[in-house]
Design an enzyme around this catalytic site. Structure first.
Site: not given
Ligand code: DGL
Length: 261
Positions: A7-8, A39-40, A70-72, A180-182
């Site tokens: 993940d990011s 990353y977003g 990470c979805n992004t 988003c996994t966060h």
């Molecule tokens: N955890 C990431 C996701 O699932 C992205 C968070 C980020 O880096 O902006 O999208």
């Protein structure tokens, strides 16, 4: 060989957390690109370079499959990375189909990063599964920074959630998809501000199921007696006590979030 979860930052720990329960006999490597989170807010081109570099670093550590938790990163880079690398790359997708299948009689809100919300991958998914046009999208980038700073239920977080979500007529909505996994760290704070009929959904279970079928298909399942889990931050192995403890605090919080729906 190990399974890498990438993940990011610390969002993908929510996928690792579930994977540790589902795969007790596998070794894991968790890779957070902490030097470059979030990353977003980046461009697709920037993310492609970062994900490529991270994959090269992980491959050096003898990994047999990579979960892009990470979805992004999945939205921006999975297709290109699958063309470049031959090992199984398992992506992450907002659980829109699950939401439509289970709760498709009223509106569904997907919350994600700006890049995921704008990305073609999510737009295509919605076109495919949202026949009744029930899905709305909102980007909540500040939640990523809050999570990275271990702020989850503080006043600041609740105020942000109220500012972004407080004006919504929730009577029209059945569910929120955590895209988003966060965002898995905020299940309790979301519950504080949402009416109880609004369900929280994430895509972690689907990703774990996909990981299992990929490992099985490629005859990569293992059976270690004593499992090992290693943590990396942007190419460096984590060994400092305070860094390991930080990871443990996140995993402990995820354990508490697990049963909040
Ligand atoms: N955890 C990431 C996701 O699932 C992205 C968070 C980020 O880096 O902006 O999208």
């Amino acid at each position: 060989m190990k399974i890498a979860v990438f993940d990011s930052g610390i969002g993908g720990l929510s996928v690792l957390h579930l994977a540790l329960k589902k795969f007790p006999k596998e070794n894991f490597l968790y890779y957070a690109d902490s030097d470059n989170v979030p990353y977003g807010m980046k461009t697709k081109e920037q993310i492609l370079k970062l994900v490529d570099q991270a994959i090269q670093n992980m491959i050096k550590e003898d990994v047999k499959a990579i979960v892009v938790a990470c979805n992004t990163a999945t939205s921006a880079a999975i297709q290109e990375m699958r063309e470049k690398y031959s090992l199984p790359l398992i992506g992450m997708e907002p659980a829109v189909k699950k939401a439509v299948d289970f709760y498709g009689s009223s509106r569904i809100l997907v919350i994600a990063t700006p890049l995921t919300v704008k990305g073609k991958k999510l737009q295509d998914l919605i076109t495919r599964v949202d026949r009744e046009h029930l899905v709305d999208l909102i980007a909540l980038p500040d939640l990523v920074n809050f999570a990275e700073n271990e702020k989850f239920i503080e006043k600041e977080v609740l105020n942000y959630l109220l500012k972004e979500l407080g004006g919504i007529d929730w009577e029209k909505y059945s569910s929120i998809v955590l895209g988003c996994t966060h965002f898995n760290y905020f299940k309790d704070s979301l519950r504080e501000i949402l009416p109880s009929h609004v369900n929280l959904l994430d895509g972690n279970e689907g990703t774990i199921n996909k990981l299992y079928s990929e490992l099985e298909k490629n005859k990569l399942l293992e059976n270690f007696d004593k499992r090992e889990v290693e943590f990396y931050c942007s190419g460096r192995k984590i060994s400092e006590k305070n860094e390991v403890e930080r990871m443990e605090r996140y995993l402990n919080r995820l354990e508490k979030m697990l049963d909040i729906k």
